[in-house]
Enzyme design. Structure first.
Site, PDB file in Angstrom:
ATOM      1  N   LYS A 187       5.062 -53.897   5.919  1.00 32.34           N
ATOM      2  CA  LYS A 187       3.896 -54.298   6.720  1.00 32.34           C
ATOM      3  C   LYS A 187       4.198 -55.572   7.498  1.00 32.34           C
ATOM      4  O   LYS A 187       4.438 -56.616   6.911  1.00 32.34           O
ATOM      5  CB  LYS A 187       2.676 -54.557   5.843  1.00 32.34           C
ATOM      6  CG  LYS A 187       1.432 -54.854   6.686  1.00 32.34           C
ATOM      7  CD  LYS A 187       0.288 -55.449   5.887  1.00 32.34           C
ATOM      8  CE  LYS A 187       0.242 -56.962   5.956  1.00 32.34           C
ATOM      9  NZ  LYS A 187      -0.129 -57.528   7.266  1.00 32.34           N
ATOM     10  N   CYS A 210       9.604 -71.697   8.170  1.00 28.79           N
ATOM     11  CA  CYS A 210       9.320 -72.120   6.798  1.00 28.79           C
ATOM     12  C   CYS A 210      10.263 -73.236   6.364  1.00 28.79           C
ATOM     13  O   CYS A 210       9.907 -74.087   5.570  1.00 28.79           O
ATOM     14  CB  CYS A 210       9.405 -70.931   5.852  1.00 28.79           C
ATOM     15  SG  CYS A 210      10.815 -69.888   6.186  1.00 28.79           S
ATOM     16  N   GLU A 264       9.489 -65.588  -0.634  1.00 25.46           N
ATOM     17  CA  GLU A 264      10.021 -66.668   0.192  1.00 25.46           C
ATOM     18  C   GLU A 264       8.823 -67.317   0.841  1.00 25.46           C
ATOM     19  O   GLU A 264       8.186 -66.736   1.715  1.00 25.46           O
ATOM     20  CB  GLU A 264      11.009 -66.077   1.222  1.00 25.46           C
ATOM     21  CG  GLU A 264      11.987 -67.091   1.754  1.00 25.46           C
ATOM     22  CD  GLU A 264      11.491 -67.754   3.010  1.00 25.46           C
ATOM     23  OE1 GLU A 264      10.806 -68.792   2.858  1.00 25.46           O
ATOM     24  OE2 GLU A 264      11.757 -67.248   4.097  1.00 25.46           O
ATOM     25  N   GLU A 286       2.303 -78.345   4.188  1.00 21.89           N
ATOM     26  CA  GLU A 286       2.987 -77.639   5.259  1.00 21.89           C
ATOM     27  C   GLU A 286       2.022 -77.437   6.434  1.00 21.89           C
ATOM     28  O   GLU A 286       0.938 -76.907   6.283  1.00 21.89           O
ATOM     29  CB  GLU A 286       3.473 -76.278   4.755  1.00 21.89           C
ATOM     30  CG  GLU A 286       4.284 -75.542   5.800  1.00 21.89           C
ATOM     31  CD  GLU A 286       4.821 -74.201   5.291  1.00 21.89           C
ATOM     32  OE1 GLU A 286       4.111 -73.520   4.543  1.00 21.89           O
ATOM     33  OE2 GLU A 286       5.960 -73.859   5.660  1.00 21.89           O
TER      34      GLU A 286
END
Lengths: 487, 308
Positions: A192, A300, A266, A397
């Protein structure tokens, strides 16, 4: 006698140089790619995909629900049992090589669609995303018939059906990271893509179809979080591979606790980029820029926390500001654009929220003067100086072009500060001393440590995190082990 | 009146402040300039700018007054069939040819540059180098291209190199001084940076990559390192120093890449032939070919461009 002045002494602006979109083909609406066929979603629901650079409609995309996922998983299971697991490694390799080659042939189209759909500069999708994605397929095709050498003395078996959920920052590249090792090791796939960037995954479905893979080996299903949840919770899936936010990663881990599903996650990061006073300063400044402004900071492993040794801090910050002033922010399809569009309105709101928090926390903000396009989602490159570990913008983040700058005095201090985070995905070290590089690589708790460079990727190099940045490795031999049962 | 920043520093202090340079990083940075896409009006503007920055050069043992006069005519009449073209910035010749060039260029704005100081090796005494310089200036040179003593530089005699540049600068009088580092003989980017910093502090008006006699000459990487030295000096003192890559830039495309680099490192102030030059002999015709192509959509063959 004075030489003649030219008209150019005022300024030299580059004329627009947009990449053509005439050569791409996009359908008006995309269904789900299940069992080698394009299937309408059972619910009949579709959603719009827009171009974040100008908010124009690109295509309608099917929204898969639990019933569609069930169909896809059944197809993947059947393909695993009847076709894919019966093939030898070298036969699987032929299919994977074929995918890689067709991707290369259509690289230009894929690059343009990637930039249209996701907002990243064409320079990056053309020179980085698409070639790397092709290379991942080439690389893992090579492993398909050599698994016994990857794991000597062990018996290697596939897991079965892999459910894979990928993020919007590197849509095609993440699809390649997920699909290539899964196929090479003999698994079948339900993948997906993220709802804002489904198009290149759907183009990949077309390529996989053209490559003649047995029906059901790769199924591409589109949708939102609920679609992803249906994959995670499906009882007949053997393995979940997820790249995305730490929050969703935690939800996934809870959901699969107590089941036999294997997982690799991850997740987020807040990576440190460390500049010592003996570093090649001008190249380090380039590395800082590449570390945080690559792909609008939607990376990331972005080097979002900068640590500069105090004796060179003033110089580095000045040079950084000068450099940022020369970045071109704008139309992702212009070949001269350095920073493109933010992927979605929601993400732009998140970034703006953090910028406001930074200002409120008393940090000093620097943004260059740049004319942002009126339509679309844009954020100028942003620096925050005068910050500490305790600032929220240093801890969380942001996933945007926002860099925090701190200074340090000693090696021990910067190691402590770099590790003082719940994340641990990547780090950068800039110094002329080889011994110092090795000292830091052993002490920094991060999956990847770059020395005198940043944001470099290669299919043969494993990638993954420590702590809340996730577990499992993708890429290299390590990436194979996430998709095999060893005995 | 001297500010603190201008207080005299010794050559060893200058060298000590030269930054570390990472070759791989420089290559990556330069590759980014080369991916800039310069189209339409900006391409035409860039091409004309590049033409106006050329030091049209002949530096051969077989140079004669006839050859130099023909080149000077070309310098002022690049391609008269095409309106509104600039002239080149300067001609560059040996001292013995300066007088010829001076006479040929009377009434034009074109500068006369002359290589001096025992070009190209620089292997002579200071006295001869200074006389060489003074002779060229007396003959009418408005710019002097000197070579540094690479042997002394490589053996660590930075004081010698520094003092020699200072002395030649003084001998130049009003003529502007370009200091040729001959980067192909300095080999490392760190050496290029150190030599740039030395030359700038010793009073160079321009720093220049090469004589054209040694390969590699003006690579983008080397020019990048020298531009960064100019930028750092400007940021520290506010003083502009010019840049002249020479040798190996023979295509319009490479010239545009160089201009992109100047534009993005030093900014538009340097996009002027007062501050940026190309040392080249065959570049002009390739640029002319591109200018005519941009205008007509067709490439003419080389026979349509004169070769003086």
């Amino acid at each position: 006698m004075k030489s003649k002045k030219t008209e150019s002494s005022t300024s030299w602006l580059y004329s627009p140089s947009p990449e053509s979109t005439a050569h791409i083909s996009l359908r008006e609406s995309y269904d789900l790619y299940i069992n080698g066929k394009w299937e309408k979603p059972i619910s009949g629901k579709y959603f719009d995909s827009i171009n974040p650079a100008n908010e124009k409609h690109l295509a309608k995309i099917a929204h898969a629900d639990q019933a569609d996922i069930d169909k896809a998983v059944k197809a993947a299971r059947k393909a695993y049992d009847t076709a894919w697991s019966k093939l030898s490694g070298s036969e699987r390799a032929k299919y994977i090589y074929r995918i890689a080659r067709i991707m290369q042939e259509r690289a230009r189209e894929l690059a343009v669609i990637e930039s249209l759909d996701g907002g990243k500069p064409i320079r990056e999708s053309r020179d980085i995303d698409i070639p790397l994605a092709c290379n991942h397929f080439f690389y893992y095709a090579g492993w398909a018939d050599k698994l016994e050498y990857a794991f000597p003395t062990r018996k290697v078996e596939a897991l079965g059906v892999a459910g894979q959920i990928i993020p919007w920052n590197f849509p095609l590249l993440m699809a390649a990271w997920k699909i290539a090792p899964a196929l090479a090791t003999g698994n079948t796939v339900v993948l997906k893509p993220a709802e804002t960037t489904s198009l290149t995954a759907l183009k990949l479905a077309e390529i996989i179809h053209d490559a003649g893979l047995p029906p059901g080996v790769v199924n591409i299903v589109t949708g939102f979080g609920d679609t992803g949840a249906a994959i995670v919770n499906h009882p007949d899936i053997n393995k979940i591979a997820f790249t995305g936010s730490t929050n969703v990663g935690k939800i996934i881990q809870k959901a699969i606790a107590g089941t036999s599903k294997k997982a690799t996650l991850e997740l987020g990061g807040k990576s440190a980029n460390i500049i010592f006073d003996d570093a090649p300063i001008d190249q380090a400044v380039e590395g800082i820029v590449n570390g945080i402004f690559f792909n609008q900071g939607h990376v990331c492993c972005a080097g979002s926390r900068l640590y500069v040794q105090e004796s060179v801090a003033e110089k580095v910050i000045q040079k950084l500001k000068d450099r940022i002033q020369t970045l071109y922010v704008g139309d992702p399809l212009d070949k001269n654009t350095d920073i493109g569009a933010i992927n979605s309105k929601e993400q732009l709101q998140t970034i703006d929220k953090y910028i406001k928090i930074g200002i409120k926390e008393g940090a000093e903000i620097y943004q260059p003067a740049c004319n942002l396009p009126k339509k679309g989602f844009y954020c100028p490159p942003t620096l925050f100086t005068n910050v500490a570990q305790s600032n929220l913008i240093v801890q969380e983040e942001i996933f945007g072009p926002v860099l925090t700058v701190q200074t340090f005095r000693t090696v021990d201090e910067v190691i402590q500060k770099a590790n003082n985070t719940p994340f641990g995905l990547a780090a950068g070290v800039w110094t002329d001393k080889g011994s110092r590089i090795f000292n830091l690589t052993t002490k920094l708790r991060a999956g990847v440590v770059w020395a005198n460079t940043y944001n470099k990727f290669d299919p043969s190099s494993p990638f993954g995190g420590y702590k809340e940045s996730g577990f499992g490795r993708e890429g290299g031999v390590h990436g194979l082990s996430a998709y095999v049962k060893l005995s | 009146m001297r500010t603190d920043k201008e207080k005299p520093v010794s050559p060893s202090e200058i060298i000590a402040k030269s930054p570390q340079i990472d070759k791989v990083g420089v290559e990556e940075r330069v590759a980014r300039f080369q991916t800039r896409s310069i189209k339409n009006e900006s391409k035409m503007q860039g091409l004309k700018m590049a033409l106006s920055m050329i030091d049209l050069t002949t530096l051969e043992g077989k140079d004669t007054p006839g050859k130099v006069m023909q080149m000077c005519y070309k310098a002022a009449h690049l391609h008269d069939q095409f309106p509104d073209l600039p002239t080149v910035a300067a001609v560059c010749v040996y001292p013995s040819m300066v007088k010829i060039a001076h006479e040929a260029l009377i009434g034009s704005n074109i500068q006369i540059a002359s290589v001096a100081t025992a070009f190209p090796s620089g292997q002579s005494t200071l006295e001869i180098k200074l006389n060489d310089t003074k002779f060229a200036v007396d003959q009418g040179a408005t710019e002097i291209d000197m070579v540094i003593s690479r042997g002394k530089f490589l053996s660590g005699e930075y004081n010698f190199v520094f003092d020699e540049i200072c002395a030649v600068k003084e001998a130049c009088g009003k003529a502007r001084l370009k200091v040729i580092l001959e980067t192909g003989e300095l080999v490392t980017l760190e050496n290029v940076r150190k030599a740039s910093d030395l030359a700038i502090h010793a009073g160079a008006d321009f720093i220049k990559t090469s004589t054209g006699k040694i390969q590699p000459a003006a690579t983008m990487q080397i020019t990048y390192v020298m531009l960064m030295a100019i930028k750092d000096h400007f940021n520290a003192t506010g003083k502009m120093v010019g840049m002249k890559p020479a040798g190996g830039i023979s295509t319009a495309k490479l010239a545009l890449h160089n201009l992109v680099m100047v534009n993005e490192i030093l900014g538009p102030k340097w996009l002027d032939n007062q501050w940026f030059r190309f040392g080249a002999s065959s570049l002009a015709n390739d640029i002319l070919m591109q200018i005519l192509k941009t205008d007509t959509g067709l490439y003419q063959s080389a026979d349509y461009f004169t070769i003086d």
